[in-house]
Motif scaffolding. Structure first.
Motif, PDB file in Angstrom:
ATOM      1  N   ASP A  39      42.346  31.606  35.087  1.00  0.00           N
ATOM      2  CA  ASP A  39      41.492  30.504  34.677  1.00  0.00           C
ATOM      3  C   ASP A  39      40.830  29.875  35.890  1.00  0.00           C
ATOM      4  O   ASP A  39      41.459  29.684  36.936  1.00  0.00           O
ATOM      5  N   PHE A  40      39.570  29.531  35.725  1.00  0.00           N
ATOM      6  CA  PHE A  40      38.792  28.940  36.819  1.00  0.00           C
ATOM      7  C   PHE A  40      39.068  27.442  36.912  1.00  0.00           C
ATOM      8  O   PHE A  40      39.111  26.734  35.903  1.00  0.00           O
ATOM      9  N   ASP A  41      39.264  26.940  38.125  1.00  0.00           N
ATOM     10  CA  ASP A  41      39.352  25.504  38.357  1.00  0.00           C
ATOM     11  C   ASP A  41      38.782  25.193  39.743  1.00  0.00           C
ATOM     12  O   ASP A  41      38.507  26.095  40.528  1.00  0.00           O
ATOM     13  N   LEU A  42      38.620  23.902  40.013  1.00  0.00           N
ATOM     14  CA  LEU A  42      38.048  23.457  41.282  1.00  0.00           C
ATOM     15  C   LEU A  42      39.086  22.750  42.153  1.00  0.00           C
ATOM     16  O   LEU A  42      38.756  21.871  42.949  1.00  0.00           O
ATOM     17  N   ALA A  43      40.349  23.155  42.022  1.00  0.00           N
ATOM     18  CA  ALA A  43      41.425  22.502  42.768  1.00  0.00           C
ATOM     19  C   ALA A  43      41.273  22.666  44.277  1.00  0.00           C
ATOM     20  O   ALA A  43      41.802  21.858  45.048  1.00  0.00           O
TER      21      ALA A  43
END
Length: 205
Positions: A39-43
């Motif tokens: 899953d893509f995230d901007l962490a």
């Protein structure tokens, strides 16, 4: 006394950026034609921005705080294997980028650092997934095997036929996209964000 005040402010900022990273880990979205467990995230955004502003040690500490916050909210579903992999991959991205930028604090160095960080991160992600994450999931789920995971990914991307094509057509593009988007956003907003961050740390010196 001034040094102590500076350290306290820097630690507070590291904590805030790490907490933001932990919260961003919870905001995930799947990417089309990518393996279903990715899953893509901007962490990584607060990690790289914080690293550029505060240095390489701070960047690693932000990654650690991020994972602690994530564990405090959700716990672990992977016996900490997923968190260990995330730590390795996150550090592989931010540390080369920050070290290069720290040597020459220019836009060109920041861009070069993020490109190299993206490459190192992608290689680390391949090794991590092939030797840690995928075998772990295969062993954790009753009746599963590596072939089961490969078949799931093949249904999404027909080019995936074994664990190495899963790495090539799944892990590699996923991490290039994730790091690429993070790098572009950082390149655009860093200078504006870095000013208040540095002012916060230096306030009262």
């Amino acid at each position: 006394m001034k040094t102590k005040k500076l350290n306290v402010k820097k630690i507070a900022l590291i904590g805030m950026l790490g907490a933001l990273g932990g919260l961003l880990m919870l905001i995930k979205t799947p990417l089309p034609f990518m393996p279903p467990f990715m899953d893509f995230d901007l962490a990584a955004l607060p990690e790289i921005i914080g690293g550029f502003a505060l240095g390489p040690v701070a960047a690693v500490l932000i990654v650690i705080v991020k994972l602690i916050v994530k564990l405090a909210i959700l716990g672990t579903s992977t016996a900490f294997v997923g968190e260990l992999s995330n730590f390795i991959v996150s550090v592989a991205y931010v540390l080369p980028a920050v070290l290069i930028y720290d040597h020459h604090k220019e836009k060109k160095s920041a861009l070069q650092g993020m490109i190299i960080g993206t490459i190192v991160c992608t290689l680390a992600a391949v090794i991590s997934n092939v030797y840690m994450i995928i075998p772990f999931y295969a062993n954790m789920m009753a009746g599963w095997s590596v072939d089961t995971i490969v078949d799931m990914c093949h249904a999404v991307c027909p080019l995936v036929n074994d664990i190495w094509t899963l790495a090539l057509f799944g892990v590699v593009p996923f991490n290039l996209i994730k790091c690429g988007v993070t790098s572009v956003i950082t390149f655009i907003v860093y200078k504006k964000i870095s000013v208040p961050l540095k002012k916060f740390v230096k306030a009262g010196m």
